[in-house]
Write an enzyme that holds these catalytic residues in place. Sequence first.
Site, PDB file in Angstrom:
ATOM      1  N   LYS A 275     -42.543  31.927  -4.895  1.00 30.72           N
ATOM      2  CA  LYS A 275     -43.414  33.058  -5.249  1.00 30.72           C
ATOM      3  C   LYS A 275     -42.848  34.457  -4.938  1.00 30.72           C
ATOM      4  O   LYS A 275     -42.482  35.185  -5.844  1.00 30.72           O
ATOM      5  CB  LYS A 275     -44.777  32.887  -4.590  1.00 30.72           C
ATOM      6  CG  LYS A 275     -45.585  31.743  -5.221  1.00 30.72           C
ATOM      7  CD  LYS A 275     -47.019  31.724  -4.738  1.00 30.72           C
ATOM      8  CE  LYS A 275     -47.892  30.825  -5.581  1.00 30.72           C
ATOM      9  NZ  LYS A 275     -47.900  29.402  -5.219  1.00 30.72           N
TER      10      LYS A 275
ATOM     11  N   ASP B  77     -43.057  23.567   2.986  1.00 31.92           N
ATOM     12  CA  ASP B  77     -43.274  24.263   1.722  1.00 31.92           C
ATOM     13  C   ASP B  77     -43.784  25.665   2.072  1.00 31.92           C
ATOM     14  O   ASP B  77     -44.954  25.846   2.398  1.00 31.92           O
ATOM     15  CB  ASP B  77     -44.293  23.490   0.877  1.00 31.92           C
ATOM     16  CG  ASP B  77     -44.614  24.186  -0.436  1.00 31.92           C
ATOM     17  OD1 ASP B  77     -44.290  25.387  -0.582  1.00 31.92           O
ATOM     18  OD2 ASP B  77     -45.204  23.531  -1.313  1.00 31.92           O
TER      19      ASP B  77
ATOM     20  N   PHE C 268     -51.042  21.771  -1.621  1.00 31.78           N
ATOM     21  CA  PHE C 268     -50.626  22.064  -2.996  1.00 31.78           C
ATOM     22  C   PHE C 268     -49.112  22.228  -3.020  1.00 31.78           C
ATOM     23  O   PHE C 268     -48.556  23.006  -2.254  1.00 31.78           O
ATOM     24  CB  PHE C 268     -51.288  23.344  -3.534  1.00 31.78           C
ATOM     25  CG  PHE C 268     -50.925  23.586  -4.979  1.00 31.78           C
ATOM     26  CD1 PHE C 268     -51.567  22.905  -6.004  1.00 31.78           C
ATOM     27  CD2 PHE C 268     -49.892  24.459  -5.312  1.00 31.78           C
ATOM     28  CE1 PHE C 268     -51.208  23.099  -7.332  1.00 31.78           C
ATOM     29  CE2 PHE C 268     -49.530  24.656  -6.643  1.00 31.78           C
ATOM     30  CZ  PHE C 268     -50.189  23.978  -7.658  1.00 31.78           C
TER      31      PHE C 268
END
Length: 398
Positions: free
Chosen positions: A252, A223, A138
């Site tokens: 995040k 990532d 993702f």
Amino acid sequence: MGNREIIDQGDRYLLPTYARYPLALVRGQGMRVWDADGRQYLDFLAGIAVCNLGHCHPRVVEAIRDQAGRLLHVSNLYYIEPQGELAQLLVEHTFANKVFFCNSGAEANEGAIKLARKFQKDRGEPRRVEILSAAQSFHGRTLATLTATGQDKVKVGFDPLPAGFRHVAYDDLGALEAAVGPETAAILLEPIQGEGGVRVPSPGYLRAVRELCDARGALLVFDEVQVGMGRTGTFLACEHEGVAPDLCTLAKGLGGGVPIGALLTTEVAGRSFGPGSHGSTFGGNPLATAAALATVRTIVGEGTLEHCRAMGAYFADALRSLAASCPSVTGVRGRGLLLGVELRTGVLARDVVQGLMARGFLAGTAGDQVLRFAPPLIVEKEEIGALLVALDDVLQGL
Ligand SMILES: *Cc1c(COP(=O)(O)O)cnc(C)c1O
């Protein structure tokens, strides 16, 4: 307003892009959040690995208050004091030499994709445009990042998708070796897959990918949007494997709850982003970087990482002993305080999450069959113990 009013208003006026739980949270402190009817929950999801220091950490709140009273925003046409300080701190604690700030994980990955392609052109390799990423990965919801994402469900209806992306099986070195070619610009990987089911690759895999990139002239992009910022017990998750990428993306947990993303790069790879090549109006603005500066300082100091490692080991052990006595659980995986609990076929993670919610605990899912726990790194044993009692109760009742 109470829960009901907030939910009704949202249903009436918001695009229904999220499968929301019927719950409106209005206040938080540390591990705790409260809904609009005054009910308390222990938060084992932390905004999906965002509130790594817990809700409303006093240092982050103070930094935001202080900065809000001084200067909220100026353009990147000017120098911004907390932006430079945050960049220095990130460089001091990672492989990176340079940093670019943006506002989200998807935007950080967009930056990485652009930089990888431009880097290859600048060094005389214009054919190298392809980004290889993993099945089940993702990387975000913009057109380029959803194309890089290895899950079909995020792509349906959005074609034509950008060209130059290909997927290979995760944790399969042979598949990657076969896929890398003279058109590969970069390999983009999560060091641990988050949304894809909390999947930790085999030891040595990331190191072998690093060697493959070096041998074949591709950049390595990690990532770390979900697994960075101390989540796995080291500042970046790739440190566990002793592997450094050329580019790394963060978001995040970076702002302690304030939206901010970052692209970290080595000196050499970073040279391809000169004046005018990339930008963002809000990227690295004074408020966001002041919040992130306080967040990163607290994560790298004050024993936060040690605590995360200790609590992660305790939590994983407790989940494994629960699994040993509970046929509904077929596996426990993860690292530090990102843990996935795989459920037997027929048991839906979402149902377990709702059972936990009814008992005063917030948790998440990672796919249909996997429960995801990503509590604040400040979680204590007593809170983990309380969650385990509730989880056992929910699973027994299935
Ligand atoms: C959440 C996530 C993203 C997307 O971040 P946004 O801030 O939602 O754009 C990208 N990569 C990974 C690994 C993520 O977990």
